[in-house]
Structure formats: C-alpha cells, structure tokens
Design a protein around this motif. Structure first.
Motif, mmCIF file in Angstrom:
data_model
loop_
_atom_site.group_PDB
_atom_site.id
_atom_site.type_symbol
_atom_site.label_atom_id
_atom_site.label_comp_id
_atom_site.label_asym_id
_atom_site.label_seq_id
_atom_site.Cartn_x
_atom_site.Cartn_y
_atom_site.Cartn_z
ATOM 1 N N GLN A 48 37.957 47.836 35.671
ATOM 2 C CA GLN A 48 38.834 47.146 34.717
ATOM 3 C C GLN A 48 39.982 46.422 35.419
ATOM 4 O O GLN A 48 41.132 46.435 34.977
ATOM 5 N N GLY A 49 39.649 45.782 36.543
ATOM 6 C CA GLY A 49 40.619 44.944 37.248
ATOM 7 C C GLY A 49 41.502 45.648 38.245
ATOM 8 O O GLY A 49 42.263 44.985 38.968
ATOM 9 N N ASP A 50 41.447 46.963 38.330
ATOM 10 C CA ASP A 50 42.269 47.714 39.285
ATOM 11 C C ASP A 50 41.384 48.425 40.301
ATOM 12 O O ASP A 50 40.276 48.885 39.961
ATOM 13 N N PRO A 51 41.856 48.544 41.558
ATOM 14 C CA PRO A 51 41.086 49.312 42.546
ATOM 15 C C PRO A 51 40.926 50.760 42.072
ATOM 16 O O PRO A 51 41.880 51.354 41.564
ATOM 17 N N VAL A 52 39.738 51.299 42.229
ATOM 18 C CA VAL A 52 39.545 52.699 41.871
ATOM 19 C C VAL A 52 40.351 53.589 42.808
ATOM 20 O O VAL A 52 40.963 54.567 42.382
ATOM 21 N N ILE A 53 40.364 53.242 44.092
ATOM 22 C CA ILE A 53 41.103 54.016 45.089
ATOM 23 C C ILE A 53 42.189 53.147 45.706
ATOM 24 O O ILE A 53 41.901 52.087 46.264
ATOM 25 N N SER A 54 43.447 53.581 45.578
ATOM 26 C CA SER A 54 44.580 52.904 46.220
ATOM 27 C C SER A 54 45.261 53.898 47.153
ATOM 28 O O SER A 54 45.465 55.061 46.781
ATOM 29 N N VAL A 55 45.627 53.431 48.342
ATOM 30 C CA VAL A 55 46.237 54.309 49.344
ATOM 31 C C VAL A 55 47.520 53.679 49.853
ATOM 32 O O VAL A 55 47.582 52.473 50.129
ATOM 33 N N SER A 56 48.569 54.466 49.972
ATOM 34 C CA SER A 56 49.810 54.037 50.613
ATOM 35 C C SER A 56 50.193 55.080 51.654
ATOM 36 O O SER A 56 49.843 56.257 51.531
ATOM 37 N N GLY A 57 50.889 54.634 52.703
ATOM 38 C CA GLY A 57 51.297 55.553 53.760
ATOM 39 C C GLY A 57 50.302 55.643 54.893
ATOM 40 O O GLY A 57 50.509 56.391 55.850
ATOM 41 N N ALA A 58 49.209 54.883 54.825
ATOM 42 C CA ALA A 58 48.206 54.857 55.903
ATOM 43 C C ALA A 58 47.425 53.565 55.797
ATOM 44 O O ALA A 58 47.260 53.001 54.705
ATOM 45 N N ALA A 59 46.965 53.065 56.932
ATOM 46 C CA ALA A 59 46.188 51.833 56.954
ATOM 47 C C ALA A 59 44.803 52.086 56.364
ATOM 48 O O ALA A 59 44.192 53.131 56.588
ATOM 49 N N VAL A 145 47.452 58.911 47.609
ATOM 50 C CA VAL A 145 46.217 58.321 47.087
ATOM 51 C C VAL A 145 46.294 58.290 45.565
ATOM 52 O O VAL A 145 46.621 59.291 44.930
ATOM 53 N N THR A 146 46.003 57.138 44.997
ATOM 54 C CA THR A 146 45.939 56.993 43.539
ATOM 55 C C THR A 146 44.511 56.651 43.144
ATOM 56 O O THR A 146 43.901 55.742 43.717
ATOM 57 N N LEU A 147 43.988 57.390 42.178
ATOM 58 C CA LEU A 147 42.621 57.176 41.704
ATOM 59 C C LEU A 147 42.655 56.746 40.242
ATOM 60 O O LEU A 147 43.314 57.385 39.419
ATOM 61 N N LEU A 163 34.512 61.028 49.239
ATOM 62 C CA LEU A 163 33.806 60.157 50.183
ATOM 63 C C LEU A 163 34.408 58.759 50.184
ATOM 64 O O LEU A 163 34.518 58.120 51.247
ATOM 65 N N GLY A 164 34.818 58.285 49.009
ATOM 66 C CA GLY A 164 35.438 56.970 48.938
ATOM 67 C C GLY A 164 36.754 56.912 49.701
ATOM 68 O O GLY A 164 37.039 55.924 50.399
ATOM 69 N N ILE A 165 37.564 57.939 49.576
ATOM 70 C CA ILE A 165 38.839 58.012 50.303
ATOM 71 C C ILE A 165 38.583 58.004 51.810
ATOM 72 O O ILE A 165 39.246 57.288 52.573
ATOM 73 N N ILE A 166 37.612 58.802 52.240
ATOM 74 C CA ILE A 166 37.278 58.872 53.670
ATOM 75 C C ILE A 166 36.793 57.525 54.180
ATOM 76 O O ILE A 166 37.188 57.068 55.256
ATOM 77 N N ASP A 167 35.943 56.834 53.410
ATOM 78 C CA ASP A 167 35.430 55.536 53.847
ATOM 79 C C ASP A 167 36.552 54.502 53.910
ATOM 80 O O ASP A 167 36.600 53.673 54.823
ATOM 81 N N LYS A 168 37.479 54.554 52.951
ATOM 82 C CA LYS A 168 38.607 53.620 52.948
ATOM 83 C C LYS A 168 39.528 53.829 54.151
ATOM 84 O O LYS A 168 40.085 52.866 54.701
ATOM 85 N N LEU A 169 39.691 55.071 54.553
ATOM 86 C CA LEU A 169 40.646 55.381 55.612
ATOM 87 C C LEU A 169 40.022 55.437 57.004
ATOM 88 O O LEU A 169 40.657 55.055 57.995
ATOM 89 N N ASP A 170 38.769 55.913 57.091
ATOM 90 C CA ASP A 170 38.206 56.194 58.420
ATOM 91 C C ASP A 170 36.772 55.724 58.603
ATOM 92 O O ASP A 170 36.268 55.719 59.718
ATOM 93 N N GLY A 171 36.098 55.342 57.528
ATOM 94 C CA GLY A 171 34.690 54.960 57.649
ATOM 95 C C GLY A 171 33.865 56.100 58.207
ATOM 96 O O GLY A 171 34.026 57.264 57.816
#
Length: 263
Positions: A48-59, A145-147, A163-171
């Motif tokens: 609905q137009g927003d990222p499912v996973i948003s992260v701040s404080g880390a690349a 992390v905001t979901l 798994l999504g958080i891990i892929d976003k942060l570290d692949g």
C-alpha cells in the motif's frame, strides 16, 4: 389411521419426517469454517505504498528476488456453513473444511477476534525483529526496524519478516542476495531465539505461493506432511526448524553448494 392408507400412501407419510430432517441438516449451520488460498506479500517490497521493512541506525542494501509471506482466507466467524457447503468443499484440493473452534476461539466476538489477530501480528513482528538482530549480532538499541503490512493478522509471517530484515541488512553475508534472485515463499512463527513454529493451513499456502510465482517454499519441519499433501508442481519444499537453518538453506540454494534439506 395408517391402516386405512394404501402402502404407497403410508410410505409417503412416513417419509415426510425423514425428508424434513434431511432438509434441516442440509441448510442448518454447522460448526465448520471454509478456507482457501489467500494473498501473498513480498516483505522485501512495498505494501500500500509503504516499504514493508524500514530500517534506521544501520546501512541497508538493495535487494533483488522476493520473500513472500503467505496467507489463507477463512469464512468469517459469523458465516453460516451448511452441510451442502461442507460437501461441496470437502473434496476440493483448493479448499479446506476446518473446525470452527480451531479457527475462532469459542465465545469471541468478531471485534475481539480482530483485536486478538492484530495483537498476535504485532508480537510476531517484534519477535521477528529481535531474532533477526540477534542473528546478525546487532543491538536493538542502535538499530530500529519498522514493519508494516496492512490487512494481515496472526503470527505466521514471523519467519519471513526475520529473513527480510537479514536480507536488507546483510544479504547472504558475502555481498549477494539471500534469495539468489528467486521468488521464495514460506510460513512459520518465530520466537526471540529464532525457533520456527508450526502455523496450519500450509497446503493452501503452498498453492498461493506457486500461484504468485514462488519456486521454493520454506515450511516448518513439523508440517512437511501437510505441505506435501497438495504440493503444486514446480514448488520445492525446504523444511526449517530455526532462523539459522532457513538462512543456511537459502545460502546453499543461492551458492549451489552445501546440503539443502527436503521433506
């Protein structure tokens, strides 16, 4: 009175109560719910137009491929399910007949059930975040992390969120995508320690996954038999017990090396 009737007349009279009972049974509500494959959502994308996973404080990293959480659609708690409905759906591979109390706790109102499901989703998201950050050795005090996933309740997306958080942060840990560019789907609860739990409805979820392009489905190991029951052609089952086992399996698939368990 029956002695004055002919035999056919007597049989007809006696049959009336039976017909009435059968008619009542056919149309009377029964304590069942009907389920079918529901929607899926890519937790690496937007909802609905927003990222499912948003992260701040880390690349974060740009990802390819998809991690799709899966759902089933169940008739509402107030829906009247008749014998005819049960018979019509019992033998269909894309439908399931489930005890009403197994889906909706007895005595709960529609609003109470909705509130309960949303609370379970929030708890699941919090546990998924803690499990993912713990796996990566990151502090929840420094990384936020905001979901966001609208119109979905319950805890069954926990594994896919982690798994999504891990892929976003570290692949995969070496610069590549955890998905290997594939469309990966799955289901499973998760706790803070990364243990994956069973969820139910997996046979219907595999159908939703394949319909939406998945070629691999992560399933709680305890539910392998259920997932195999109506497994769509072209979908590979990978049983998991922990977050680490799920990551290890996906890395093995992506690299083409190592052992990938099967049901």
């Amino acid at each position: 009175m029956l002695s004055r009737l002919t035999r056919p007349q007597a049989l007809a009279v006696c049959a009336l109560p039976v017909v009435a009972l059968l008619a009542t049974a056919v149309f009377a509500p029964l304590p069942f719910s009907l389920a079918q494959p529901g929607s899926t959502a890519n937790v690496l994308g937007e909802n609905q137009g927003d990222p499912v996973i948003s992260v701040s404080g880390a690349a974060t990293r740009k990802t390819s491929g998809q991690l799709r959480m899966t759902t089933i659609v169940v008739t509402g708690p107030d829906t009247r399910v008749s014998l005819g409905d049960v018979v019509d759906n019992w033998f269909r591979t894309d439908r399931a007949v489930m005890p009403h109390d197994a889906v909706y706790p007895s005595g709960d109102t529609v609003k109470e059930i909705e509130k309960h499901n949303l609370a379970q989703m929030r708890e699941s998201q919090d546990a998924a975040t803690r499990a993912a950050l713990k796996y990566l050795g990151l502090s929840a005090d420094k990384v936020k992390v905001t979901l966001k996933l609208a119109d979905v309740g319950g805890p069954s997306a926990g594994l896919l969120f982690s798994l999504g958080i891990i892929d976003k942060l570290d692949g995969d840990g070496s610069g590549s995508d955890l998905t290997g560019g594939r469309t990966i789907a799955g289901t499973g609860t998760i706790d803070d320690a990364g243990k994956v739990g069973a969820v139910g409805g997996v046979a219907l979820k595999t159908q939703a996954a394949r319909r939406d392009g998945a070629t691999v489905f992560l399933v709680p190991k305890a539910e392998c038999a259920d997932a195999e029951a109506e497994l769509p052609r072209g979908l590979r089952l990978v049983p998991v017990t922990t977050l680490k086992s799920a990551v290890d399996s996906l890395v093995a698939l992506e690299k083409g090396k190592g052992s990938v368990p099967s049901c």
